[in-house]
Write a protein that holds these residues in place. Structure first.
Motif, short mmCIF file in Angstrom:
data_model
loop_
_atom_site.label_atom_id
_atom_site.label_comp_id
_atom_site.label_asym_id
_atom_site.label_seq_id
_atom_site.Cartn_x
_atom_site.Cartn_y
_atom_site.Cartn_z
N PHE A 98 3.62 19.51 22.37
CA PHE A 98 2.78 18.70 23.24
C PHE A 98 3.52 18.15 24.45
O PHE A 98 2.92 17.47 25.28
CB PHE A 98 2.15 17.56 22.43
N GLN A 99 4.80 18.43 24.54
CA GLN A 99 5.56 18.01 25.72
C GLN A 99 5.68 19.14 26.74
O GLN A 99 6.25 18.96 27.81
CB GLN A 99 6.95 17.52 25.29
N GLN A 100 5.13 20.30 26.43
CA GLN A 100 5.14 21.42 27.38
C GLN A 100 4.15 21.13 28.51
O GLN A 100 3.02 20.70 28.27
CB GLN A 100 4.79 22.73 26.68
N ALA A 101 4.58 21.39 29.74
CA ALA A 101 3.75 21.08 30.90
C ALA A 101 2.40 21.78 30.85
O ALA A 101 1.37 21.18 31.16
CB ALA A 101 4.50 21.46 32.19
N SER A 102 2.38 23.04 30.41
CA SER A 102 1.12 23.78 30.38
C SER A 102 0.15 23.20 29.36
O SER A 102 -1.07 23.17 29.59
CB SER A 102 1.38 25.26 30.08
N VAL A 103 0.68 22.70 28.22
CA VAL A 103 -0.18 22.07 27.22
C VAL A 103 -0.73 20.76 27.76
O VAL A 103 -1.92 20.45 27.60
CB VAL A 103 0.60 21.84 25.90
N GLN A 104 0.11 19.98 28.43
CA GLN A 104 -0.34 18.71 28.99
C GLN A 104 -1.41 18.93 30.07
O GLN A 104 -2.36 18.15 30.17
CB GLN A 104 0.85 17.92 29.52
N GLU A 105 -1.27 19.99 30.84
CA GLU A 105 -2.29 20.30 31.85
C GLU A 105 -3.62 20.67 31.18
O GLU A 105 -4.70 20.29 31.66
CB GLU A 105 -1.81 21.44 32.74
N ILE A 106 -3.54 21.40 30.08
CA ILE A 106 -4.76 21.74 29.33
C ILE A 106 -5.45 20.47 28.84
O ILE A 106 -6.66 20.30 28.99
CB ILE A 106 -4.42 22.67 28.14
N PHE A 107 -4.67 19.56 28.28
CA PHE A 107 -5.24 18.32 27.76
C PHE A 107 -5.84 17.49 28.89
O PHE A 107 -6.90 16.87 28.72
CB PHE A 107 -4.16 17.51 27.03
N GLU B 74 5.12 23.86 15.98
CA GLU B 74 5.75 22.69 16.61
C GLU B 74 6.57 23.03 17.84
O GLU B 74 6.53 22.34 18.84
CB GLU B 74 6.66 21.97 15.61
N ASN B 75 7.37 24.11 17.74
CA ASN B 75 8.24 24.51 18.84
C ASN B 75 7.75 25.77 19.54
O ASN B 75 8.49 26.37 20.31
CB ASN B 75 9.66 24.73 18.31
N PHE B 76 6.51 26.12 19.29
CA PHE B 76 5.97 27.35 19.88
C PHE B 76 5.79 27.19 21.39
O PHE B 76 5.28 26.17 21.87
CB PHE B 76 4.63 27.69 19.22
N ASP B 77 6.21 28.20 22.14
CA ASP B 77 6.06 28.21 23.60
C ASP B 77 4.72 28.85 23.94
O ASP B 77 4.55 30.08 23.81
CB ASP B 77 7.22 29.00 24.22
N VAL B 78 3.77 28.03 24.37
CA VAL B 78 2.42 28.56 24.61
C VAL B 78 2.38 29.54 25.77
O VAL B 78 1.44 30.33 25.89
CB VAL B 78 1.40 27.42 24.84
N SER B 79 3.40 29.51 26.63
CA SER B 79 3.41 30.45 27.76
C SER B 79 3.57 31.90 27.29
O SER B 79 3.32 32.83 28.05
CB SER B 79 4.53 30.10 28.74
N SER B 80 3.96 32.08 26.01
CA SER B 80 4.09 33.43 25.48
C SER B 80 2.73 34.01 25.07
O SER B 80 2.63 35.20 24.76
CB SER B 80 5.04 33.44 24.27
N LEU B 81 1.71 33.19 25.04
CA LEU B 81 0.36 33.68 24.74
C LEU B 81 -0.24 34.34 25.98
O LEU B 81 0.06 33.98 27.12
CB LEU B 81 -0.55 32.53 24.32
N GLU B 82 -1.12 35.29 25.74
CA GLU B 82 -1.86 35.88 26.85
C GLU B 82 -2.78 34.82 27.46
O GLU B 82 -3.28 33.93 26.78
CB GLU B 82 -2.68 37.07 26.37
N GLU B 83 -3.03 34.96 28.76
CA GLU B 83 -3.83 33.96 29.47
C GLU B 83 -5.22 33.81 28.86
O GLU B 83 -5.73 32.70 28.71
CB GLU B 83 -3.96 34.33 30.95
N GLU B 84 -5.82 34.92 28.46
CA GLU B 84 -7.16 34.85 27.87
C GLU B 84 -7.16 34.04 26.58
O GLU B 84 -8.07 33.24 26.33
CB GLU B 84 -7.69 36.26 27.59
N ALA B 85 -6.12 34.23 25.74
CA ALA B 85 -6.03 33.47 24.49
C ALA B 85 -5.92 31.98 24.77
O ALA B 85 -6.58 31.16 24.13
CB ALA B 85 -4.83 33.95 23.67
N LEU B 86 -5.10 31.63 25.76
CA LEU B 86 -4.91 30.22 26.09
C LEU B 86 -6.20 29.61 26.63
O LEU B 86 -6.55 28.46 26.33
CB LEU B 86 -3.77 30.09 27.10
#
Length: 387
Positions: free
Chosen positions: A164-173, A214-226
């Motif tokens: 939850f400290q990843q910038a992309s996750v915070q932007e989603i929230f 917990e430590n998963f890097d969401v940027s490794s997901l495809e854009e459609e999945a995210l």
């Protein structure tokens, strides 16, 4: 006019008190963490060994495999029997089928299997249409205070979980919460709503990964999945909030009523605890406001919240009504520790920092069973709270 002013002051004080106690709670947790002897982490905050087939667990037991098969049989039919799905889900949902089960139980997806894909695509397009329509207005004068508060609160959401400290996750929230606030002007954004996104987000991430989250890097997901995770999290959170929106409207009347109901219920089920807190002038609003505002998410590890929400979504009015009995069972669970504290400060520190870090499915199941017993004993009695 005087009454409205008093309500406004009451809400402002309640929010300030909740934020103050959250900050104190975080400081206390960090202090305890620093004071403990160093040891490698054993229990992750999201998944735990032995908890329903979460990542890293041993092979499923025969009973777990049997339960998973039952879920898959119910879900495989052309029209899912939601009543049967609720009954099966009450005792917990296997990780493999939790995303689809949550979407069905929340009302986001229809029971008819043929319609699901069309509904998903339509709702996801609709959500990103809202983004295009509204999100650029976040810096407009009449929306900037809302966006600023969301922007401040997001980093405080589960600060000990790197995900939850990843910038992309915070932007989603930020997008999810801002769009929800704009579309619900009766309440707008209220601190605490930010917590309610996280269980949905984690569960829907698990739809695409096998490893620990917990430590998963969401940027490794495809854009459609995210994008799918974001839209699904928005709609399921919206469904939840539809049932408890009076918790967040002006003066938060839903929370006020529930805290009062909790006080009356505890006075019936454990008068010793109730009188002890009154003796040391502890008001229920001082600790239970957060329990209602955040649905116990600040009191339990996220893995426990996810298990708790399996039952809440299976239980009629789980978030709005059954939660009261869970809070009562949760408070009385600590009766020994409560009765050992002999002053206001000690009681408040305890109640804001209850030692649940090592809780898992077993403890949550015991809590839910006690809550169900209380509901069965008291819910249908005409004046069940009063002596």
């Amino acid at each position: 006019f005087v009454e409205v002013c008093l309500l406004y002051i009451n809400r402002a004080f309640s929010n300030f008190f909740c934020v103050f106690l959250d900050a104190e709670s975080e400081r206390a947790a960090l202090h305890r963490q620093r004071s403990l002897p160093h040891r490698p982490p054993v229990i992750p905050l999201v998944a735990r060994f032995g908890d329903q087939n979460t990542s890293g667990t041993p092979a499923m037991t025969e009973r777990e495999a049997s339960r998973l098969d039952k879920f898959r049989q119910i879900l495989a039919g052309p029209n899912t029997d939601l009543e049967e799905l609720r009954k099966l889900s009450w005792s917990g949902i296997p990780r493999q089928v939790r995303p689809i089960t949550w979407k069905l139980l929340s009302g986001y997806l229809p029971p008819n299997a043929e319609r699901r894909e069309n509904v998903l695509q339509r709702k996801r397009r609709e959500y990103f249409g809202f983004i295009q329509q509204y999100y650029d207005s976040r810096n407009d004068e009449h929306h900037q205070d809302t966006y600023r508060q969301i922007h401040i609160d997001i980093p405080r959401t589960n600060p000990l979980i790197p995900l939850f400290q990843q910038a992309s996750v915070q932007e989603i929230f930020e997008r999810i919460l801002f769009i929800w606030a704009i579309r619900h002007p009766a309440s707008g954004y209220v601190q605490g709503i930010n917590d309610l996104v996280t269980p949905f987000f984690v569960v829907f991430v698990f739809e695409y990964i096998e490893e620990e989250v917990e430590n998963f890097d969401v940027s490794s997901l495809e854009e459609e999945a995210l994008r799918n995770i974001e839209a699904d999290s928005f709609w399921c959170m919206s469904k939840l909030l539809d049932g408890i929106q009076d918790n967040y409207t002006f003066a938060q009347p839903g929370i006020q009523r529930k805290v009062k109901a909790l006080e009356e219920l505890v006075s019936r089920i454990d008068d010793s605890v109730h009188r002890h807190m009154h003796q040391y002038e502890v008001e229920y609003l001082q600790f239970a406001f957060r329990w209602m505002n955040n649905l116990l998410m600040r009191e339990l590890p996220l893995r426990c919240t996810i298990r708790l929400w399996d039952t809440y979504q299976a239980e009629p009015e789980g978030f709005s009504h059954f939660h009261l009995y869970v809070c009562a069972a949760f408070l009385v669970r600590w009766r020994k520790e409560i009765l050992e504290e002999k002053d206001f400060q000690g009681l408040m520190i305890l109640l804001q920092n209850l030692p649940t870090m090592h809780w898992g499915n077993e403890e949550v199941s015991v809590l839910l069973a006690e809550a169900y017993r209380l509901k069965f004993a008291f819910a249908d009695a005409p004046n069940h709270y009063k002596r």
